[in-house]
Design an enzyme around this catalytic site. Sequence first.
Site, PDB file in Angstrom:
ATOM      1  N   LYS A  88       5.615   3.200  -1.203  1.00  0.00           N
ATOM      2  CA  LYS A  88       4.562   3.385  -0.183  1.00  0.00           C
ATOM      3  C   LYS A  88       5.027   2.846   1.177  1.00  0.00           C
ATOM      4  O   LYS A  88       4.869   3.500   2.205  1.00  0.00           O
ATOM      5  CB  LYS A  88       3.263   2.657  -0.597  1.00  0.00           C
ATOM      6  CG  LYS A  88       2.692   3.105  -1.931  1.00  0.00           C
ATOM      7  CD  LYS A  88       1.361   2.449  -2.236  1.00  0.00           C
ATOM      8  CE  LYS A  88       1.443   0.954  -2.503  1.00  0.00           C
ATOM      9  NZ  LYS A  88       2.163   0.579  -3.756  1.00  0.00           N
ATOM     10  N   ARG A 121      -7.561  -0.206  -2.879  1.00  0.00           N
ATOM     11  CA  ARG A 121      -7.031  -0.458  -4.225  1.00  0.00           C
ATOM     12  C   ARG A 121      -8.137  -0.644  -5.259  1.00  0.00           C
ATOM     13  O   ARG A 121      -7.842  -0.985  -6.399  1.00  0.00           O
ATOM     14  CB  ARG A 121      -6.115  -1.682  -4.204  1.00  0.00           C
ATOM     15  CG  ARG A 121      -4.702  -1.302  -3.792  1.00  0.00           C
ATOM     16  CD  ARG A 121      -3.794  -2.497  -3.798  1.00  0.00           C
ATOM     17  NE  ARG A 121      -2.410  -2.067  -3.732  1.00  0.00           N
ATOM     18  CZ  ARG A 121      -1.440  -2.765  -3.182  1.00  0.00           C
ATOM     19  NH1 ARG A 121      -1.677  -3.942  -2.667  1.00  0.00           N
ATOM     20  NH2 ARG A 121      -0.223  -2.305  -3.164  1.00  0.00           N
ATOM     21  N   ARG A 136      14.948  -5.523  -5.685  1.00  0.00           N
ATOM     22  CA  ARG A 136      14.401  -5.436  -4.327  1.00  0.00           C
ATOM     23  C   ARG A 136      14.586  -6.727  -3.536  1.00  0.00           C
ATOM     24  O   ARG A 136      14.291  -7.812  -4.007  1.00  0.00           O
ATOM     25  CB  ARG A 136      12.900  -5.098  -4.412  1.00  0.00           C
ATOM     26  CG  ARG A 136      12.200  -5.075  -3.080  1.00  0.00           C
ATOM     27  CD  ARG A 136      10.995  -4.200  -3.104  1.00  0.00           C
ATOM     28  NE  ARG A 136       9.858  -4.773  -3.810  1.00  0.00           N
ATOM     29  CZ  ARG A 136       8.661  -4.195  -3.853  1.00  0.00           C
ATOM     30  NH1 ARG A 136       8.450  -3.042  -3.250  1.00  0.00           N
ATOM     31  NH2 ARG A 136       7.674  -4.759  -4.505  1.00  0.00           N
ATOM     32  N   ARG A 148      10.406 -11.156  -2.897  1.00  0.00           N
ATOM     33  CA  ARG A 148       8.979 -11.369  -2.717  1.00  0.00           C
ATOM     34  C   ARG A 148       8.468 -12.313  -3.790  1.00  0.00           C
ATOM     35  O   ARG A 148       8.906 -12.217  -4.941  1.00  0.00           O
ATOM     36  CB  ARG A 148       8.240 -10.034  -2.854  1.00  0.00           C
ATOM     37  CG  ARG A 148       7.989  -9.360  -1.533  1.00  0.00           C
ATOM     38  CD  ARG A 148       7.433  -7.991  -1.707  1.00  0.00           C
ATOM     39  NE  ARG A 148       6.197  -7.961  -2.484  1.00  0.00           N
ATOM     40  CZ  ARG A 148       5.283  -7.005  -2.375  1.00  0.00           C
ATOM     41  NH1 ARG A 148       5.466  -6.020  -1.519  1.00  0.00           N
ATOM     42  NH2 ARG A 148       4.204  -7.020  -3.116  1.00  0.00           N
ATOM     43  N   ARG A 199       0.387  -7.305 -11.816  1.00  0.00           N
ATOM     44  CA  ARG A 199       0.106  -6.280 -10.800  1.00  0.00           C
ATOM     45  C   ARG A 199      -0.077  -4.914 -11.459  1.00  0.00           C
ATOM     46  O   ARG A 199      -0.917  -4.120 -11.033  1.00  0.00           O
ATOM     47  CB  ARG A 199       1.241  -6.226  -9.765  1.00  0.00           C
ATOM     48  CG  ARG A 199       1.202  -7.422  -8.817  1.00  0.00           C
ATOM     49  CD  ARG A 199       2.548  -7.686  -8.189  1.00  0.00           C
ATOM     50  NE  ARG A 199       2.956  -6.695  -7.221  1.00  0.00           N
ATOM     51  CZ  ARG A 199       4.226  -6.515  -6.832  1.00  0.00           C
ATOM     52  NH1 ARG A 199       5.197  -7.239  -7.357  1.00  0.00           N
ATOM     53  NH2 ARG A 199       4.507  -5.617  -5.932  1.00  0.00           N
TER      54      ARG A 199
HETATM   55  P1  AMP Z   1       1.715  -5.061  -1.400  1.00  0.00           P
HETATM   56  O1  AMP Z   1       2.520  -5.702  -0.318  1.00  0.00           O
HETATM   57  O2  AMP Z   1       1.053  -3.801  -0.963  1.00  0.00           O
HETATM   58  O3  AMP Z   1       2.460  -4.888  -2.690  1.00  0.00           O
HETATM   59  O4  AMP Z   1       0.527  -6.094  -1.717  1.00  0.00           O
HETATM   60  C1  AMP Z   1       0.818  -7.411  -2.116  1.00  0.00           C
HETATM   61  C2  AMP Z   1      -0.414  -8.081  -2.658  1.00  0.00           C
HETATM   62  O5  AMP Z   1      -1.423  -8.146  -1.622  1.00  0.00           O
HETATM   63  C3  AMP Z   1      -1.096  -7.374  -3.819  1.00  0.00           C
HETATM   64  O6  AMP Z   1      -0.515  -7.670  -5.069  1.00  0.00           O
HETATM   65  C4  AMP Z   1      -2.510  -7.926  -3.700  1.00  0.00           C
HETATM   66  O7  AMP Z   1      -2.591  -9.247  -4.179  1.00  0.00           O
HETATM   67  C5  AMP Z   1      -2.705  -7.980  -2.184  1.00  0.00           C
HETATM   68  N1  AMP Z   1      -3.284  -6.707  -1.694  1.00  0.00           N
HETATM   69  C6  AMP Z   1      -2.679  -5.761  -0.928  1.00  0.00           C
HETATM   70  N2  AMP Z   1      -3.505  -4.731  -0.683  1.00  0.00           N
HETATM   71  C7  AMP Z   1      -4.664  -5.040  -1.316  1.00  0.00           C
HETATM   72  C8  AMP Z   1      -5.921  -4.379  -1.470  1.00  0.00           C
HETATM   73  N3  AMP Z   1      -6.157  -3.178  -0.917  1.00  0.00           N
HETATM   74  N4  AMP Z   1      -6.878  -4.992  -2.208  1.00  0.00           N
HETATM   75  C9  AMP Z   1      -6.675  -6.193  -2.773  1.00  0.00           C
HETATM   76  N5  AMP Z   1      -5.524  -6.862  -2.684  1.00  0.00           N
HETATM   77  C10 AMP Z   1      -4.527  -6.300  -1.974  1.00  0.00           C
END
Ligand code: AMP
Length: 220
Positions: free
Chosen positions: A15, A88, A127, A160, A171
Amino acid sequence: MHCRLVLLGPPAAGKGTQAQLLKDRFGFQAPSVGAMLREQKAAGTPAGLVAAEYFERGLLVPDQTTIDVVRQWLAGHEGPWALDGFPRTVGQAEAFDAILRDQGVAVDLAILITVDEAVIRDRVAHRLICQRCGAAFRIGVHVAAASDPCPKCGGALGRRADDTPEALADRLIEYRSKTEPVNSYYQERGILHAVDGSRAVEAVFADLSVALDKTSAAVS
Ligand code: AMP
């Protein structure tokens, strides 16, 4: 291209990579909501402190906190935009539609990037993220070692905090139970377009661009 779109898909589907291409090639604003939450944490805001408790464990941040952060971002940004990693949950999708309705706009297109779990695990295990510019790289392909500098900006690379096998397992559970229903939400509205994310970045982007062209022609 005055399209408003959301990028959906499991962790490591690509993404962020596709969002970056939308930004570079078509001038989209393409923020990652995960990055917005991490910035809130770094700034020590109340929302950031709540968010940190969840995202470091691989759990979704509560809807209200996430929606507030996105609402704040939307207030300063008109389209075109592509949101990476939002919504999400179906609750977030509904709240988001209500916020956009008040602004007289709507989500025009939802791109679902599909990849199977073996690909996800492999991508996460390899990654590296630049601590300065946030770009993602694959060890062994883009850089030889974790100690190499970022090929884009020279910043330091690192893993990360939630790319551990334990956090990834959580996740994926969150994704299957809470996020997959969002795909049906947009499918029922006739705006979901799925692309196979296990292929090369450019092939995925070519598919995405075709869907975007069609949608842009229809909404403009
Ligand atoms: P990402 O960088 O998109 O993988 O997001 C990292 C973390 O941020 C996720 O595992 C969630 O804990 C939090 N997060 C990101 N987007 C959302 C969302 N739309 N709703 C809830 N938590 C989110």
